[in-house]
Design a protein around this motif. Structure first.
Motif, PDB file in Angstrom:
ATOM      1  N   GLU A   2      10.094  -7.005  -7.226  1.00 36.57           N
ATOM      2  CA  GLU A   2      10.132  -8.447  -7.003  1.00 36.57           C
ATOM      3  C   GLU A   2      10.834  -8.842  -5.711  1.00 36.57           C
ATOM      4  OE1 GLU A   2      12.081  -9.717 -10.539  1.00 36.57           O
ATOM      5  OE2 GLU A   2      10.312  -9.462 -11.781  1.00 36.57           O
ATOM      6  N   ALA A   3      11.281  -7.893  -4.910  1.00 45.54           N
ATOM      7  CA  ALA A   3      11.955  -8.211  -3.647  1.00 45.54           C
ATOM      8  C   ALA A   3      10.976  -8.934  -2.721  1.00 45.54           C
ATOM      9  CB  ALA A   3      12.462  -6.939  -2.981  1.00 45.54           C
ATOM     10  N   VAL A   4      11.493  -9.927  -1.989  1.00 46.59           N
ATOM     11  CA  VAL A   4      10.662 -10.739  -1.100  1.00 46.59           C
ATOM     12  C   VAL A   4      11.207 -10.629   0.316  1.00 46.59           C
ATOM     13  CG1 VAL A   4       9.849 -13.083  -0.620  1.00 46.59           C
ATOM     14  CG2 VAL A   4      10.141 -12.335  -2.976  1.00 46.59           C
ATOM     15  N   ASN A   5      10.303 -10.483   1.294  1.00 45.33           N
ATOM     16  CA  ASN A   5      10.741 -10.410   2.686  1.00 45.33           C
ATOM     17  C   ASN A   5      10.711 -11.793   3.336  1.00 45.33           C
ATOM     18  OD1 ASN A   5       8.040 -10.884   3.360  1.00 45.33           O
ATOM     19  ND2 ASN A   5       7.656  -8.783   4.020  1.00 45.33           N
ATOM     20  N   ALA A   6      11.062 -11.860   4.609  1.00 39.85           N
ATOM     21  CA  ALA A   6      11.148 -13.139   5.325  1.00 39.85           C
ATOM     22  C   ALA A   6       9.803 -13.846   5.415  1.00 39.85           C
ATOM     23  CB  ALA A   6      11.716 -12.916   6.717  1.00 39.85           C
ATOM     24  N   ALA A   7       8.711 -13.108   5.346  1.00 36.68           N
ATOM     25  CA  ALA A   7       7.369 -13.689   5.412  1.00 36.68           C
ATOM     26  C   ALA A   7       6.893 -14.183   4.052  1.00 36.68           C
ATOM     27  CB  ALA A   7       6.367 -12.673   5.974  1.00 36.68           C
ATOM     28  N   GLY A   8       7.721 -13.995   3.010  1.00 35.62           N
ATOM     29  CA  GLY A   8       7.351 -14.429   1.668  1.00 35.62           C
ATOM     30  C   GLY A   8       6.518 -13.418   0.910  1.00 35.62           C
ATOM     31  N   GLN A   9       6.356 -12.216   1.449  1.00 39.18           N
ATOM     32  CA  GLN A   9       5.597 -11.172   0.774  1.00 39.18           C
ATOM     33  C   GLN A   9       6.470 -10.498  -0.284  1.00 39.18           C
ATOM     34  OE1 GLN A   9       4.943  -9.040   4.449  1.00 39.18           O
ATOM     35  NE2 GLN A   9       2.750  -9.500   4.368  1.00 39.18           N
ATOM     36  N   VAL A  10       5.850 -10.151  -1.397  1.00 36.32           N
ATOM     37  CA  VAL A  10       6.550  -9.482  -2.488  1.00 36.32           C
ATOM     38  C   VAL A  10       6.403  -7.975  -2.318  1.00 36.32           C
ATOM     39  CG1 VAL A  10       6.655  -9.190  -4.995  1.00 36.32           C
ATOM     40  CG2 VAL A  10       6.154 -11.429  -4.019  1.00 36.32           C
ATOM     41  N   TYR A  11       7.473  -7.234  -2.545  1.00 41.00           N
ATOM     42  CA  TYR A  11       7.457  -5.769  -2.439  1.00 41.00           C
ATOM     43  C   TYR A  11       6.346  -5.191  -3.308  1.00 41.00           C
ATOM     44  CZ  TYR A  11       9.378  -1.028  -2.143  1.00 41.00           C
ATOM     45  OH  TYR A  11       9.554   0.319  -1.920  1.00 41.00           O
ATOM     46  N   GLY A  12       6.319  -5.534  -4.576  1.00 39.28           N
ATOM     47  CA  GLY A  12       5.202  -5.233  -5.458  1.00 39.28           C
ATOM     48  C   GLY A  12       5.173  -3.854  -6.084  1.00 39.28           C
ATOM     49  N   VAL A  13       4.542  -3.795  -7.236  1.00 36.80           N
ATOM     50  CA  VAL A  13       4.389  -2.546  -7.982  1.00 36.80           C
ATOM     51  C   VAL A  13       3.560  -1.523  -7.203  1.00 36.80           C
ATOM     52  CG1 VAL A  13       3.459  -1.523 -10.102  1.00 36.80           C
ATOM     53  CG2 VAL A  13       4.760  -3.656 -10.217  1.00 36.80           C
ATOM     54  N   PRO A  14       2.473  -1.920  -6.514  1.00 37.80           N
ATOM     55  CA  PRO A  14       1.724  -0.913  -5.757  1.00 37.80           C
ATOM     56  C   PRO A  14       2.578  -0.192  -4.703  1.00 37.80           C
ATOM     57  CG  PRO A  14       0.405  -2.874  -6.006  1.00 37.80           C
ATOM     58  CD  PRO A  14       1.791  -3.221  -6.487  1.00 37.80           C
ATOM     59  N   ARG A  15       3.495  -0.921  -4.082  1.00 40.07           N
ATOM     60  CA  ARG A  15       4.354  -0.284  -3.084  1.00 40.07           C
ATOM     61  C   ARG A  15       5.337   0.677  -3.762  1.00 40.07           C
ATOM     62  NH1 ARG A  15       6.342  -2.538   2.531  1.00 40.07           N
ATOM     63  NH2 ARG A  15       7.929  -0.999   2.999  1.00 40.07           N
ATOM     64  N   VAL A  16       5.839   0.316  -4.932  1.00 38.42           N
ATOM     65  CA  VAL A  16       6.706   1.234  -5.675  1.00 38.42           C
ATOM     66  C   VAL A  16       5.922   2.519  -5.970  1.00 38.42           C
ATOM     67  CG1 VAL A  16       7.988   1.636  -7.816  1.00 38.42           C
ATOM     68  CG2 VAL A  16       8.079  -0.613  -6.718  1.00 38.42           C
ATOM     69  N   GLY A  17       4.693   2.371  -6.435  1.00 36.93           N
ATOM     70  CA  GLY A  17       3.852   3.533  -6.732  1.00 36.93           C
ATOM     71  C   GLY A  17       3.577   4.381  -5.505  1.00 36.93           C
ATOM     72  N   ALA A  18       3.342   3.737  -4.380  1.00 33.81           N
ATOM     73  CA  ALA A  18       3.098   4.474  -3.134  1.00 33.81           C
ATOM     74  C   ALA A  18       4.331   5.275  -2.728  1.00 33.81           C
ATOM     75  CB  ALA A  18       2.692   3.513  -2.022  1.00 33.81           C
ATOM     76  N   GLN A  19       5.511   4.692  -2.937  1.00 35.64           N
ATOM     77  CA  GLN A  19       6.752   5.405  -2.623  1.00 35.64           C
ATOM     78  C   GLN A  19       6.933   6.611  -3.536  1.00 35.64           C
ATOM     79  OE1 GLN A  19       9.134   5.099  -0.136  1.00 35.64           O
ATOM     80  NE2 GLN A  19       7.467   3.866   0.679  1.00 35.64           N
ATOM     81  N   THR A  20       6.743   6.425  -4.833  1.00 32.85           N
ATOM     82  CA  THR A  20       6.966   7.526  -5.765  1.00 32.85           C
ATOM     83  C   THR A  20       5.941   8.644  -5.587  1.00 32.85           C
ATOM     84  OG1 THR A  20       5.713   6.447  -7.529  1.00 32.85           O
ATOM     85  CG2 THR A  20       8.070   6.021  -7.461  1.00 32.85           C
TER      86      THR A  20
END
Length: 69
Positions: A2-20
């Protein structure tokens, strides 16, 4: 996720999956936590985090087997 960057984009579950998916099978819990924390920090940049950061790591060792991280 649920982390949000300055552009308002959400970190998201797909990014968590890509990291793992990048982790080796024998990654230690402390290493995994450090990788995710660094990636979230890079994603949000300099903005203030509005909430806590919680990560639950679970490793499946197969039926009937237990192992420590």
């Amino acid at each position: 996720s649920e982390a949000v960057n300055a552009a308002g984009q959400v970190y998201g579950v797909p990014r968590v999956g890509a990291q793992t998916a990048k982790w080796p099978l024998d990654v230690r819990a402390a290493q995994a936590l450090a990788h995710v924390h660094q990636d979230v920090q890079a994603f949000v940049g300099e903005i203030d985090v509005a909430d806590d950061l919680t990560l639950l790591l679970v490793r499946w060792s197969g039926a009937g087997r237990l192992s420590a991280p």
